[in-house]
Design a protein around this motif. Structure first.
Motif, mmCIF file in Angstrom:
data_model
loop_
_atom_site.group_PDB
_atom_site.id
_atom_site.type_symbol
_atom_site.label_atom_id
_atom_site.label_comp_id
_atom_site.label_asym_id
_atom_site.label_seq_id
_atom_site.Cartn_x
_atom_site.Cartn_y
_atom_site.Cartn_z
ATOM 1 N N LEU A 1 0.860 -1.226 -0.129
ATOM 2 C CA LEU A 1 0.092 -0.163 -0.089
ATOM 3 C C LEU A 1 0.883 1.415 0.091
ATOM 4 C CD1 LEU A 1 -2.667 1.340 0.137
ATOM 5 C CD2 LEU A 1 -2.661 1.133 2.694
ATOM 6 N N ARG A 2 1.809 1.170 0.765
ATOM 7 C CA ARG A 2 3.006 2.296 0.706
ATOM 8 C C ARG A 2 3.376 2.725 -0.873
ATOM 9 N NH1 ARG A 2 4.321 6.852 3.793
ATOM 10 N NH2 ARG A 2 4.190 5.386 5.920
ATOM 11 N N ALA A 3 3.792 1.559 -1.366
ATOM 12 C CA ALA A 3 4.341 1.771 -2.866
ATOM 13 C C ALA A 3 3.178 2.359 -3.603
ATOM 14 C CB ALA A 3 4.616 0.397 -3.413
ATOM 15 N N ALA A 4 1.943 1.929 -3.568
ATOM 16 C CA ALA A 4 0.914 2.522 -4.352
ATOM 17 C C ALA A 4 0.499 3.771 -3.977
ATOM 18 C CB ALA A 4 -0.412 1.632 -4.222
ATOM 19 N N HIS A 5 0.694 4.132 -2.709
ATOM 20 C CA HIS A 5 0.199 5.351 -2.274
ATOM 21 C C HIS A 5 1.362 6.482 -2.913
ATOM 22 C CE1 HIS A 5 0.186 8.817 0.841
ATOM 23 N NE2 HIS A 5 -1.241 8.679 0.784
ATOM 24 N N GLY A 6 2.599 5.939 -2.861
ATOM 25 C CA GLY A 6 3.524 6.852 -3.430
ATOM 26 C C GLY A 6 3.282 7.216 -4.640
ATOM 27 N N VAL A 7 2.462 6.483 -5.696
ATOM 28 C CA VAL A 7 2.322 6.594 -6.991
ATOM 29 C C VAL A 7 1.082 7.300 -7.105
ATOM 30 C CG1 VAL A 7 1.939 5.492 -9.276
ATOM 31 C CG2 VAL A 7 3.591 4.765 -7.818
ATOM 32 N N MET A 8 0.034 6.850 -6.733
ATOM 33 C CA MET A 8 -1.283 7.502 -6.914
ATOM 34 C C MET A 8 -1.520 8.786 -5.929
ATOM 35 S SD MET A 8 -3.292 3.693 -6.555
ATOM 36 C CE MET A 8 -4.925 4.532 -6.836
ATOM 37 N N GLY A 9 -0.869 9.031 -4.895
ATOM 38 C CA GLY A 9 -1.117 10.367 -4.299
ATOM 39 C C GLY A 9 -2.001 10.142 -2.993
ATOM 40 N N ALA A 10 -1.989 10.910 -2.180
ATOM 41 C CA ALA A 10 -3.023 11.184 -0.732
ATOM 42 C C ALA A 10 -4.321 11.520 -1.127
ATOM 43 C CB ALA A 10 -2.457 12.169 0.259
ATOM 44 N N ARG A 11 -4.665 12.030 -2.404
ATOM 45 C CA ARG A 11 -5.903 12.305 -2.727
ATOM 46 C C ARG A 11 -6.636 11.009 -3.365
ATOM 47 N NH1 ARG A 11 -6.185 18.443 -4.542
ATOM 48 N NH2 ARG A 11 -8.248 18.004 -3.901
ATOM 49 N N SER A 12 -6.141 10.036 -3.519
ATOM 50 C CA SER A 12 -6.314 8.867 -4.356
ATOM 51 C C SER A 12 -7.397 7.851 -3.571
ATOM 52 C CB SER A 12 -5.159 8.048 -4.968
ATOM 53 O OG SER A 12 -4.407 7.580 -4.275
ATOM 54 N N ARG A 13 -7.541 6.816 -3.935
ATOM 55 C CA ARG A 13 -8.399 5.499 -3.214
ATOM 56 C C ARG A 13 -7.255 4.979 -2.478
ATOM 57 N NH1 ARG A 13 -10.966 3.293 -7.145
ATOM 58 N NH2 ARG A 13 -9.861 1.240 -7.379
ATOM 59 N N ALA A 14 -5.885 5.017 -2.622
ATOM 60 C CA ALA A 14 -4.879 4.571 -1.957
ATOM 61 C C ALA A 14 -4.875 5.433 -0.720
ATOM 62 C CB ALA A 14 -3.709 4.551 -2.476
ATOM 63 N N GLY A 15 -5.015 6.754 -0.676
ATOM 64 C CA GLY A 15 -4.955 7.967 0.371
ATOM 65 C C GLY A 15 -6.222 7.510 1.155
ATOM 66 N N GLU A 16 -7.354 7.312 0.431
ATOM 67 C CA GLU A 16 -8.634 6.990 1.346
ATOM 68 C C GLU A 16 -8.461 5.597 2.311
ATOM 69 O OE1 GLU A 16 -13.384 6.687 0.693
ATOM 70 O OE2 GLU A 16 -11.952 6.542 -1.156
ATOM 71 N N ILE A 17 -7.805 4.504 1.645
ATOM 72 C CA ILE A 17 -7.624 3.626 2.475
ATOM 73 C C ILE A 17 -6.838 4.003 3.658
ATOM 74 C CG2 ILE A 17 -6.649 1.107 2.345
ATOM 75 C CD1 ILE A 17 -7.562 0.801 -0.514
ATOM 76 N N VAL A 18 -5.715 4.399 3.308
ATOM 77 C CA VAL A 18 -4.735 4.742 4.518
ATOM 78 C C VAL A 18 -5.350 5.474 5.460
ATOM 79 C CG1 VAL A 18 -2.694 6.224 5.154
ATOM 80 C CG2 VAL A 18 -2.594 5.026 2.958
ATOM 81 N N ARG A 19 -6.113 6.537 5.415
ATOM 82 C CA ARG A 19 -7.203 7.291 6.190
ATOM 83 C C ARG A 19 -7.861 6.696 7.000
ATOM 84 N NH1 ARG A 19 -6.452 11.023 1.905
ATOM 85 N NH2 ARG A 19 -8.663 10.469 1.046
ATOM 86 N N GLU A 20 -8.670 5.733 6.528
ATOM 87 C CA GLU A 20 -9.808 4.908 7.002
ATOM 88 C C GLU A 20 -9.148 3.756 8.048
ATOM 89 O OE1 GLU A 20 -13.000 4.224 7.213
ATOM 90 O OE2 GLU A 20 -13.126 6.508 6.159
ATOM 91 N N LEU A 21 -7.914 3.248 7.536
ATOM 92 C CA LEU A 21 -7.167 2.296 8.485
ATOM 93 C C LEU A 21 -6.518 2.656 9.698
ATOM 94 C CD1 LEU A 21 -6.068 -0.314 5.813
ATOM 95 C CD2 LEU A 21 -8.109 -0.333 7.243
ATOM 96 N N SER A 22 -6.156 4.205 9.511
ATOM 97 C CA SER A 22 -5.467 4.610 10.334
ATOM 98 C C SER A 22 -6.301 5.100 11.573
ATOM 99 C CB SER A 22 -4.843 5.970 10.009
ATOM 100 O OG SER A 22 -3.875 5.853 8.779
ATOM 101 N N GLU A 23 -7.722 5.120 11.260
ATOM 102 C CA GLU A 23 -8.789 5.468 12.338
ATOM 103 C C GLU A 23 -9.084 4.165 12.977
ATOM 104 O OE1 GLU A 23 -11.723 7.787 10.727
ATOM 105 O OE2 GLU A 23 -10.471 9.543 10.515
ATOM 106 N N ARG A 24 -9.031 2.811 12.305
ATOM 107 C CA ARG A 24 -9.750 1.719 12.514
ATOM 108 C C ARG A 24 -8.620 0.882 12.981
ATOM 109 N NH1 ARG A 24 -14.443 -0.012 8.434
ATOM 110 N NH2 ARG A 24 -14.559 -1.692 10.214
#
Length: 278
Positions: A182-205
């Motif tokens: 996920l970190r690799a995908a986030h680096g390519v897609m950016g924080a405002r992408s679906r990867a960023g959304e997954i990171v935000r959701e999981l960081s809370e859960r």
């Protein structure tokens, strides 16, 4: 939405395909030119009635997810896929970030893999298409929607069900591998992408996810050998081979077992049985 043009386009693309093009058996009494409507519906994981209404100019506006399924079922090129989206009133997907489109070439490889589990995944571990053997081993992914389509998200947000597919001894290693991917995908897609959304959701859960995310491990790879757990057949040891697309946005995953092994017998049993209960 241009219903007339959509109906004509679907009909012509359906007629241009043969069962062999999509890995289906022609059968002894085929009179229809190209594929049958029910075969396209089966490949796109939708009802035959819904697809028929689209060809008869009386269907509702399809969702973007349905269009992605139709593009895969009809083996559309990227230009044809973009045209399909525009006919239905959508902007063409951004080719730099879209993850649902599977190129016909990789689908043709998947179509020829009948005797072993195989599936195509995105960088977010979303199963985009799978064969019957993969459904029998891993379950049917076609009904998943939203963030739950991502195996990374399910691993941390739904551990009670998702982690049953792996032995408990492998859970920590799998968690690290998924977060690094996920970190690799986030680096390519950016924080405002679906990867960023997954990171935000999981960081809370998930505290486990948060701790692993802070380690900044970056890697996208698949274990060459792993143990899967089937709910009725138990542990199955498989070798895992990954064939990446040129841009590495998707991978065709093929699971095999050593000939003559107990695992090979279990995979053969699942292939014959399909998704029926043991």
């Amino acid at each position: 939405m241009d219903r007339d043009a959509l109906a004509d386009f679907l009909l012509r693309r359906r007629e241009a395909l043969t069962p062999d093009d999509v890995g289906l058996s022609a059968g002894p009494r085929r009179r229809t030119a190209g594929l049958r409507r029910e075969e396209v519906a089966q490949l796109a994981t939708m009802s035959t009635d819904y697809y028929t209404r689209l060809e008869q100019r009386r269907g509702p506006q399809p969702s973007a997810q349905i269009l992605a399924s139709l593009a895969r079922a009809l083996r559309l090129s990227e230009d044809e896929r973009d045209y399909l989206y525009r006919l239905c009133g959508y902007s063409a997907p951004d080719r730099a970030h879209v993850t649902d489109y599977v190129r016909p070439g990789i689908l043709r490889v998947l179509d020829r893999l009948h005797d072993t589990p195989a599936f195509v995944v995105s960088v977010l571990d979303e199963v985009l298409v799978q064969n019957d053997a993969a459904r029998a081993l891993l379950g049917d992914a076609s009904a998943l929607t939203g963030l739950e389509r991502s195996g990374i998200y399910r691993w941390f947000a739904m551990p009670e069900t998702e982690r049953r597919r792996y032995p408990a001894a492998d859970h920590a290693r799998q968690s690290r591998a998924l977060v690094a991917s996920l970190r690799a995908a986030h680096g390519v897609m950016g924080a405002r992408s679906r990867a960023g959304e997954i990171v935000r959701e999981l960081s809370e859960r998930s505290d486990e996810f948060t701790g692993l995310w802070e380690n900044h491990e970056v890697s996208r790879r698949f274990e060459q050998h792993k143990t899967m757990v089937h709910p009725e057949l138990g542990e199955i040891e498989v070798d895992c081979q990954a064939l990446f697309t040129e841009d590495e946005s998707q991978a065709l995953i093929v699971l095999t077992a050593a000939p003559g092994s107990e695992a090979a017998s279990k995979l053969e049993f699942l292939r014959v049985l399909g998704t029926q209960k043991v």
